[in-house]
Design a protein around this motif. Sequence first.
Motif, PDB file in Angstrom:
ATOM      1  N   ALA A   1     -55.960   8.539 -37.496  1.00 44.73           N
ATOM      2  CA  ALA A   1     -56.271   9.420 -36.357  1.00 44.73           C
ATOM      3  C   ALA A   1     -55.513  10.738 -36.470  1.00 44.73           C
ATOM      4  CB  ALA A   1     -55.928   8.723 -35.049  1.00 44.73           C
ATOM      5  N   GLY A   2     -56.250  11.836 -36.288  1.00 42.14           N
ATOM      6  CA  GLY A   2     -55.649  13.161 -36.365  1.00 42.14           C
ATOM      7  C   GLY A   2     -55.609  13.734 -37.769  1.00 42.14           C
ATOM      8  N   ARG A   3     -55.941  12.888 -38.778  1.00 45.61           N
ATOM      9  CA  ARG A   3     -55.951  13.351 -40.169  1.00 45.61           C
ATOM     10  C   ARG A   3     -57.370  13.314 -40.718  1.00 45.61           C
ATOM     11  NH1 ARG A   3     -51.641   9.585 -43.085  1.00 45.61           N
ATOM     12  NH2 ARG A   3     -52.618   8.038 -41.744  1.00 45.61           N
ATOM     13  N   VAL A   4     -57.630  14.146 -41.700  1.00 45.60           N
ATOM     14  CA  VAL A   4     -58.954  14.186 -42.314  1.00 45.60           C
ATOM     15  C   VAL A   4     -59.122  13.011 -43.266  1.00 45.60           C
ATOM     16  CG1 VAL A   4     -60.527  15.507 -43.774  1.00 45.60           C
ATOM     17  CG2 VAL A   4     -59.051  16.694 -42.154  1.00 45.60           C
TER      18      VAL A   4
ATOM     19  N   ASN B   1     -66.322  13.683 -27.577  1.00 47.69           N
ATOM     20  CA  ASN B   1     -66.682  14.352 -28.821  1.00 47.69           C
ATOM     21  C   ASN B   1     -65.479  14.246 -29.759  1.00 47.69           C
ATOM     22  OD1 ASN B   1     -68.098  15.854 -30.717  1.00 47.69           O
ATOM     23  ND2 ASN B   1     -67.365  17.800 -29.918  1.00 47.69           N
ATOM     24  N   SER B   2     -65.156  13.019 -30.135  1.00 45.36           N
ATOM     25  CA  SER B   2     -63.893  12.779 -30.828  1.00 45.36           C
ATOM     26  C   SER B   2     -63.991  12.763 -32.349  1.00 45.36           C
ATOM     27  CB  SER B   2     -63.272  11.461 -30.348  1.00 45.36           C
ATOM     28  OG  SER B   2     -64.183  10.390 -30.503  1.00 45.36           O
ATOM     29  N   ILE B   3     -65.191  12.598 -32.926  1.00 47.67           N
ATOM     30  CA  ILE B   3     -65.324  12.594 -34.385  1.00 47.67           C
ATOM     31  C   ILE B   3     -65.766  13.982 -34.835  1.00 47.67           C
ATOM     32  CG2 ILE B   3     -66.453  11.600 -36.395  1.00 47.67           C
ATOM     33  CD1 ILE B   3     -66.859   9.039 -34.858  1.00 47.67           C
TER      34      ILE B   3
ATOM     35  N   GLY C   1     -64.606  16.087 -45.010  1.00 45.79           N
ATOM     36  CA  GLY C   1     -64.656  14.726 -44.503  1.00 45.79           C
ATOM     37  C   GLY C   1     -64.744  14.703 -42.991  1.00 45.79           C
ATOM     38  N   TYR C   2     -64.061  13.725 -42.388  1.00 43.44           N
ATOM     39  CA  TYR C   2     -64.145  13.529 -40.936  1.00 43.44           C
ATOM     40  C   TYR C   2     -62.759  13.312 -40.363  1.00 43.44           C
ATOM     41  CZ  TYR C   2     -68.904  12.583 -42.445  1.00 43.44           C
ATOM     42  OH  TYR C   2     -70.145  12.676 -43.032  1.00 43.44           O
ATOM     43  N   ARG C   3     -62.622  13.670 -39.095  1.00 46.68           N
ATOM     44  CA  ARG C   3     -61.337  13.465 -38.416  1.00 46.68           C
ATOM     45  C   ARG C   3     -61.582  12.911 -37.024  1.00 46.68           C
ATOM     46  NH1 ARG C   3     -59.363  18.557 -38.160  1.00 46.68           N
ATOM     47  NH2 ARG C   3     -60.198  18.831 -36.051  1.00 46.68           N
ATOM     48  N   LEU C   4     -60.789  11.895 -36.649  1.00 45.56           N
ATOM     49  CA  LEU C   4     -60.860  11.346 -35.293  1.00 45.56           C
ATOM     50  C   LEU C   4     -59.820  12.050 -34.447  1.00 45.56           C
ATOM     51  CD1 LEU C   4     -62.101   9.137 -33.433  1.00 45.56           C
ATOM     52  CD2 LEU C   4     -60.121   7.728 -34.037  1.00 45.56           C
ATOM     53  N   ASP C   5     -60.279  12.772 -33.445  1.00 40.38           N
ATOM     54  CA  ASP C   5     -59.403  13.504 -32.539  1.00 40.38           C
ATOM     55  C   ASP C   5     -59.163  12.649 -31.302  1.00 40.38           C
ATOM     56  OD1 ASP C   5     -58.018  15.252 -30.977  1.00 40.38           O
ATOM     57  OD2 ASP C   5     -59.473  16.876 -31.074  1.00 40.38           O
ATOM     58  N   THR C   6     -57.907  12.300 -31.030  1.00 41.53           N
ATOM     59  CA  THR C   6     -57.603  11.417 -29.899  1.00 41.53           C
ATOM     60  C   THR C   6     -57.374  12.181 -28.611  1.00 41.53           C
ATOM     61  OG1 THR C   6     -55.225  11.460 -30.409  1.00 41.53           O
ATOM     62  CG2 THR C   6     -56.555   9.735 -31.431  1.00 41.53           C
ATOM     63  N   ARG C   7     -57.388  13.500 -28.656  1.00 41.92           N
ATOM     64  CA  ARG C   7     -57.116  14.311 -27.441  1.00 41.92           C
ATOM     65  C   ARG C   7     -58.408  14.505 -26.663  1.00 41.92           C
ATOM     66  NH1 ARG C   7     -54.598  19.333 -30.419  1.00 41.92           N
ATOM     67  NH2 ARG C   7     -56.430  18.824 -31.683  1.00 41.92           N
TER      68      ARG C   7
END
Length: 223
Positions: free
Chosen positions: A164-167, A207-209, A216-222
């Motif tokens: 989470a938070g990283r690509v 809209n977290s992904i 690539g992709y990043r999961l944003d937890t905020r």
Amino acid sequence: MHYLVVEDETRLAELIVRYLRESGHAAEARHDGPAGLEAARAPRIDAVVLDVMLPGMNGTEVCRTLRREGNDIPIVLLTARGTISERVAGLDAGADDYLVKPFAMEELHARLRAISRRKPATGGRLEAGDLALDSEQQRAWRAGVELELSRREFAVLEVLMDNAGRVVSRARLLDEVWDGEADPRSNAIDVHISKLRAKIDKAFGRNSITTLRGTGYRLDTRQ
């Protein structure tokens, strides 16, 4: 994945790092035992390729020191000899696998994938914002609501939450979710990311992904 290569043969270390980077991973090298030990302690490192014969501190002792410190980072030991006693010593020191030189880069990559999959998530449970996932029960929730995910969707979410938070690169998803079997040119990842967005984002007004084109992709937890 972010790999550390600890190898005093500079040319070989460069070749391994280049191969891993071309395979879509981050990789860096150190060329002696003490420097390798220090680098292996960094949270960014996911697995280590560790030569046995190193100046300053041999690979077996580096491995033993990390295990004494409670560091369970996956380790593949490299050796030019590969005698039974040397292999036993390395495994007893806490190494996860052993590879004898010379070796094919494809085999090293496969062994790294295998030992990385063995490392379980802490307690089998991950949390990222209002997302929660239990890898042992194969269940996931958002804001307390259980999600209906396919096996592959669950696996993609698990990788994203674990980072989470990283690509997370497309190559990494292919390695960890499809075990490198899917054609990199196919749209398999895009299809599963789209389905995952519908289930964990759109259904909850999130809209977290985030897609980083070409990366690539990043999961944003905020959220």
